[in-house]
Design a protein around this motif. Structure first.
Motif, PDB file in Angstrom:
ATOM      1  N   ALA A 172       0.956  -1.636   0.314  1.00  0.00           N
ATOM      2  CA  ALA A 172      -0.183   0.070   0.003  1.00  0.00           C
ATOM      3  C   ALA A 172       1.002   0.973   0.251  1.00  0.00           C
ATOM      4  CB  ALA A 172      -1.299   0.392   1.150  1.00  0.00           C
ATOM      5  N   ARG A 173       0.498   2.456  -0.691  1.00  0.00           N
ATOM      6  CA  ARG A 173       1.214   3.186  -0.662  1.00  0.00           C
ATOM      7  C   ARG A 173       0.227   5.033   0.543  1.00  0.00           C
ATOM      8  NH1 ARG A 173      -0.059   2.372  -6.012  1.00  0.00           N
ATOM      9  NH2 ARG A 173       1.788   1.337  -7.049  1.00  0.00           N
ATOM     10  N   LEU A 174       0.590   5.466   1.201  1.00  0.00           N
ATOM     11  CA  LEU A 174      -0.106   5.796   1.952  1.00  0.00           C
ATOM     12  C   LEU A 174       0.932   7.948   0.937  1.00  0.00           C
ATOM     13  CD1 LEU A 174      -1.296   7.199   4.888  1.00  0.00           C
ATOM     14  CD2 LEU A 174       1.191   7.451   5.711  1.00  0.00           C
ATOM     15  N   LEU A 175       0.268   8.691   0.595  1.00  0.00           N
ATOM     16  CA  LEU A 175       0.581   9.692  -0.290  1.00  0.00           C
ATOM     17  C   LEU A 175      -0.030  10.990   0.360  1.00  0.00           C
ATOM     18  CD1 LEU A 175      -0.742   7.711  -3.081  1.00  0.00           C
ATOM     19  CD2 LEU A 175       1.188   7.533  -2.200  1.00  0.00           C
ATOM     20  N   PHE A 176       0.248  12.269   0.198  1.00  0.00           N
ATOM     21  CA  PHE A 176       0.840  13.019   1.220  1.00  0.00           C
ATOM     22  C   PHE A 176       0.736  13.845  -0.460  1.00  0.00           C
ATOM     23  CE2 PHE A 176       2.391  10.749   4.838  1.00  0.00           C
ATOM     24  CZ  PHE A 176       1.426  12.113   5.617  1.00  0.00           C
ATOM     25  N   ARG A 177      -0.052  15.376  -0.588  1.00  0.00           N
ATOM     26  CA  ARG A 177      -1.072  16.473  -1.461  1.00  0.00           C
ATOM     27  C   ARG A 177       0.645  16.913  -1.631  1.00  0.00           C
ATOM     28  NH1 ARG A 177      -2.181  21.306  -1.474  1.00  0.00           N
ATOM     29  NH2 ARG A 177      -2.128  22.212   0.393  1.00  0.00           N
ATOM     30  N   ARG A 178       1.070  17.232  -2.812  1.00  0.00           N
ATOM     31  CA  ARG A 178       1.740  17.762  -3.058  1.00  0.00           C
ATOM     32  C   ARG A 178       1.656  19.399  -2.929  1.00  0.00           C
ATOM     33  NH1 ARG A 178       6.776  16.932  -6.784  1.00  0.00           N
ATOM     34  NH2 ARG A 178       6.763  14.763  -6.197  1.00  0.00           N
ATOM     35  N   GLY A 179       2.695  20.338  -1.766  1.00  0.00           N
ATOM     36  CA  GLY A 179       1.919  21.557  -2.187  1.00  0.00           C
ATOM     37  C   GLY A 179       1.828  21.712  -0.348  1.00  0.00           C
ATOM     38  N   GLY A 180       1.545  20.463   0.268  1.00  0.00           N
ATOM     39  CA  GLY A 180       0.997  20.374   1.851  1.00  0.00           C
ATOM     40  C   GLY A 180       2.292  20.885   2.596  1.00  0.00           C
ATOM     41  N   VAL A 181       1.780  21.582   4.166  1.00  0.00           N
ATOM     42  CA  VAL A 181       2.792  21.058   5.353  1.00  0.00           C
ATOM     43  C   VAL A 181       1.767  21.032   6.379  1.00  0.00           C
ATOM     44  CG1 VAL A 181       4.160  23.078   6.295  1.00  0.00           C
ATOM     45  CG2 VAL A 181       3.972  23.549   3.868  1.00  0.00           C
ATOM     46  N   TRP A 182       3.664  19.769   6.702  1.00  0.00           N
ATOM     47  CA  TRP A 182       2.837  19.203   8.090  1.00  0.00           C
ATOM     48  C   TRP A 182       3.429  19.293   9.192  1.00  0.00           C
ATOM     49  CZ3 TRP A 182       1.183  17.402   3.338  1.00  0.00           C
ATOM     50  CH2 TRP A 182       0.289  17.022   3.241  1.00  0.00           C
ATOM     51  N   SER A 183       3.134  19.810  10.457  1.00  0.00           N
ATOM     52  CA  SER A 183       4.135  20.141  11.662  1.00  0.00           C
ATOM     53  C   SER A 183       4.026  18.330  12.845  1.00  0.00           C
ATOM     54  CB  SER A 183       3.800  21.035  11.872  1.00  0.00           C
ATOM     55  OG  SER A 183       4.339  21.942  11.512  1.00  0.00           O
ATOM     56  N   GLY A 184       5.367  17.849  12.732  1.00  0.00           N
ATOM     57  CA  GLY A 184       4.812  17.511  13.720  1.00  0.00           C
ATOM     58  C   GLY A 184       5.680  15.459  13.082  1.00  0.00           C
ATOM     59  N   THR A 185       5.907  14.523  13.333  1.00  0.00           N
ATOM     60  CA  THR A 185       6.339  13.399  13.148  1.00  0.00           C
ATOM     61  C   THR A 185       5.200  12.260  12.548  1.00  0.00           C
ATOM     62  OG1 THR A 185       7.981  13.583  15.165  1.00  0.00           O
ATOM     63  CG2 THR A 185       7.439  10.849  13.892  1.00  0.00           C
ATOM     64  N   LEU A 186       5.728  11.807  11.382  1.00  0.00           N
ATOM     65  CA  LEU A 186       4.881  10.763  11.075  1.00  0.00           C
ATOM     66  C   LEU A 186       6.165  10.378  11.204  1.00  0.00           C
ATOM     67  CD1 LEU A 186       2.379   9.548   8.375  1.00  0.00           C
ATOM     68  CD2 LEU A 186       4.757   9.633   6.968  1.00  0.00           C
ATOM     69  N   LYS A 187       4.894   8.717  11.722  1.00  0.00           N
ATOM     70  CA  LYS A 187       5.725   8.178  12.467  1.00  0.00           C
ATOM     71  C   LYS A 187       5.475   6.138  11.298  1.00  0.00           C
ATOM     72  CE  LYS A 187       5.358   9.613  17.364  1.00  0.00           C
ATOM     73  NZ  LYS A 187       5.268   9.146  18.306  1.00  0.00           N
ATOM     74  N   VAL A 188       6.568   4.973  10.883  1.00  0.00           N
ATOM     75  CA  VAL A 188       5.768   4.454  10.332  1.00  0.00           C
ATOM     76  C   VAL A 188       6.261   3.249  11.246  1.00  0.00           C
ATOM     77  CG1 VAL A 188       5.533   3.137   7.905  1.00  0.00           C
ATOM     78  CG2 VAL A 188       5.641   5.383   8.162  1.00  0.00           C
ATOM     79  N   GLU A 189       5.417   2.252  11.507  1.00  0.00           N
ATOM     80  CA  GLU A 189       5.734   0.734  12.563  1.00  0.00           C
ATOM     81  C   GLU A 189       5.273  -0.584  11.514  1.00  0.00           C
ATOM     82  OE1 GLU A 189       3.425   0.709  16.184  1.00  0.00           O
ATOM     83  OE2 GLU A 189       4.880   2.712  16.779  1.00  0.00           O
ATOM     84  N   GLU A 190       4.565  -0.146  10.686  1.00  0.00           N
ATOM     85  CA  GLU A 190       4.096  -1.355   9.305  1.00  0.00           C
ATOM     86  C   GLU A 190       5.748  -1.646   8.915  1.00  0.00           C
ATOM     87  OE1 GLU A 190       1.450   0.847  11.452  1.00  0.00           O
ATOM     88  OE2 GLU A 190       2.289   1.478   9.388  1.00  0.00           O
ATOM     89  N   SER A 191       5.802  -3.242   8.470  1.00  0.00           N
ATOM     90  CA  SER A 191       6.446  -3.374   7.256  1.00  0.00           C
ATOM     91  C   SER A 191       5.987  -4.240   6.078  1.00  0.00           C
ATOM     92  CB  SER A 191       7.530  -4.327   8.176  1.00  0.00           C
ATOM     93  OG  SER A 191       8.039  -3.931   8.805  1.00  0.00           O
ATOM     94  N   GLY A 192       7.204  -4.114   5.564  1.00  0.00           N
ATOM     95  CA  GLY A 192       6.466  -4.707   4.177  1.00  0.00           C
ATOM     96  C   GLY A 192       6.112  -6.218   4.060  1.00  0.00           C
ATOM     97  N   ALA A 193       5.775  -7.072   2.858  1.00  0.00           N
ATOM     98  CA  ALA A 193       6.317  -8.329   2.949  1.00  0.00           C
ATOM     99  C   ALA A 193       6.063  -8.966   1.550  1.00  0.00           C
ATOM    100  CB  ALA A 193       5.247  -9.003   4.205  1.00  0.00           C
TER     101      ALA A 193
END
Length: 523
Positions: A172-193
């Protein structure tokens, strides 16, 4: 990291003024008094094991790095003054680091793509195809709503918290809008398989999405994750890969204004950092008057093993330091083993690389181009067993082209008992103004060309000192000109392509025999 000699020049002048009195201001170094009391081992480093705390974040890791004072090299004297090795400066005790989640089954190394054109900050082009198979999930900082299902652009989520809480399946893909701005931390704990990565990327058009202003902009605790087409800025680490995470990849992204663009922690392994722009990662983690404990301004900080740093553009890793005047490094390795740093372009970093700690071993630097106009920059610093942070074993330096034009610039430094088990150099072209290189003992050196400043080390039988005849180094063109002594004069170092993808070897001088050139460009 290496403060690169400005402080040592200032202290040398002070020492001359007070004759044979030497200020006790450096770590891990010998001060040598002779005539005008210049520092012995000008390019030698003072290294400090700095435990960096990710303050304010539960489970923060402790990235390890060097904080070092480099001394001006001088001719050896018979009366060295030995200074005791100080203990590392302690840092505040961090919150305990939780055990990382186990990776999903069948996590395998992701294929490394061929080098893509470097992304430009602010580009308006749409994203290139991302890895992964989908489905896609969307995050929009303007029109999104965390109550949405996130399964389309029109039903996107809004916050990093919602994106971090989502369990991303392999492929799966988690996609962020180009031009957008976020403050904070994106935490990714999942793994590929099963060969399917978890993908963090962008959608739409315009500049890449920005995540900023936290301890970690993106924290990758799982394995088999790809981060692509993103911009991480103004954090401690743009991307942090903690211990236990492996086979992750950061590619085609921009990392700017961080303490470390990418931090690979101890216990993290087999990650790939490829085709990114590292720009002005010039913040200090520690920067206080006195104590000689300042550190920071890293493009990439490697504490883990078997990681690959390739085809990146790294610039501006330099910052003011109270202790050292300037500090910073494009790539720093502390305790890391088996890392490969190749086919990168580095411009105006205080140091390209420094290595420290007795665990550090078997790291290779190949086909990199290093340019600097800074006053006192250095290409590479490593150390032997007499240094408090050595020995660093088996560093291989192959087919790099280095041009440094500052008045205090130096090519490489190998000190604290340099020898053949510490450093091997082949097929390099190195020019620096003050010193082309310094070593306090014979090491495995041959087939290199040195220009500019003096060479304070024994040369191998096939190495030379002189003009390598680059086409136009003043304009940044470091290709070999016709008649260069570097053409068809190297040896096989095991690489099949130069910095620009030309096959190695080629017949550069027209004699019908293909022999590798010296430096990062094959003629």
């Amino acid at each position: 990291m290496s403060p690169l000699f400005r402080l040592s020049r200032q202290l040398s002048n002070r020492v001359s003024a007070v004759r044979k009195s030497v200020e006790d201001h450096t770590r891990l170094r010998r001060l040598i008094t002779r005539n005008n009391l210049r520092w012995a081992g000008a390019v030698a480093l003072v290294s400090v094991v700095l435990v960096i705390v990710f303050g304010g974040q539960g489970g923060g890791a402790q990235p390890e790095n060097l904080s070092a004072e480099s001394l001006k090299t001088a001719a050896p004297t018979s009366r060295p003054t030995t200074k005791p090795t100080p203990l590392p400066t302690p840092a505040p005790t961090p919150a305990p680091t939780p055990e990382p989640p186990p990776p999903a089954p069948q996590v395998t190394a992701l294929p490394v793509p061929p080098p893509a054109p470097e992304p430009e900050p602010g580009t308006t082009s749409g994203p290139v195809p991302l890895p992964g198979t989908g489905p896609n999930y969307y995050v929009d900082d303007v029109n999104g709503n965390d109550g949405n299902p996130g399964t389309s652009e029109a039903a996107a989520w809004r916050s990093l918290n919602r994106a971090s809480d989502f369990t991303i399946p392999p492929g799966a893909r988690l996609l962020f809008r180009r031009g957008g701005v976020w403050s904070g931390t994106l935490k990714v704990e999942e793994s590929g398989a099963g060969g399917l990565p978890v993908v963090i990327g962008s959608y739409g058009s315009g500049p890449p999405p920005v995540i900023q202003g936290a301890n970690d902009c993106i924290l990758l605790s799982g394995s088999g994750i790809v981060v692509a087409q993103m911009q991480m800025q103004d954090c401690w680490s743009g991307v942090r890969i903690p211990g236990g995470a492996s086979f992750n990849r950061v590619q085609d992204s921009v990392l700017a204004g961080n303490v470390a663009g990418v931090l690979v922690s101890s216990g993290a392994s087999d990650n790939v950092i490829i085709s990114n722009i590292f720009q002005n990662n010039n913040k200090m983690s520690v920067n206080t008057p006195g104590g000689y404990d300042d550190s920071g301004a890293f493009g990439v900080l490697l504490n883990g093993d078997r990681n690959e740093v390739a085809y990146n553009h790294i610039s501006g890793s330099v910052a003011f330091s109270y202790d050292y005047g300037q500090d910073g490094a494009a790539v720093e390795i502390y305790k890391g083993q088996g890392n490969s740093i190749h086919h990168n372009t580095a411009v105006d970093n205080q140091t390209f690389t420094e290595l420290g700690d007795a665990r550090t071993a078997d790291n290779t630097f190949a086909y990199n181009v290093v340019l600097s106009s800074l006053a006192d920059s250095t290409f590479l610093v490593t150390r032997g067993g007499a240094d408090g942070h050595g020995p660093v074993a088996n560093t291989r330096v192959l087919n790099n082209t280095v041009v440094m034009t500052g008045p205090g610039s130096e090519g490489f430094v190998c000190h604290g008992g340099c020898n053949g088990s510490v450093l091997t150099m082949r097929n390099n072209v190195i020019q620096a103004v003050l010193k082309a290189g310094y070593a306090d003992g014979a090491f495995d050196e041959d087939y290199n060309i040195y220009g500019g400043g003096i060479t304070q080390f024994p040369l191998g039988p096939n190495s030379g000192v002189g003009n390598p005849l680059l086409i136009n180094p003043g304009a940044g063109d470091l290709h070999l000109a016709l008649g260069s002594p570097a053409i068809d004069s190297g040896i096989d170092t095991g690489y099949g392509a130069d910095l620009e993808g030309r096959s190695v070897p080629r017949d550069g001088n027209g004699d019908g025999v293909a022999i590798p050139d010296r430096g990062a460009f094959e003629s």
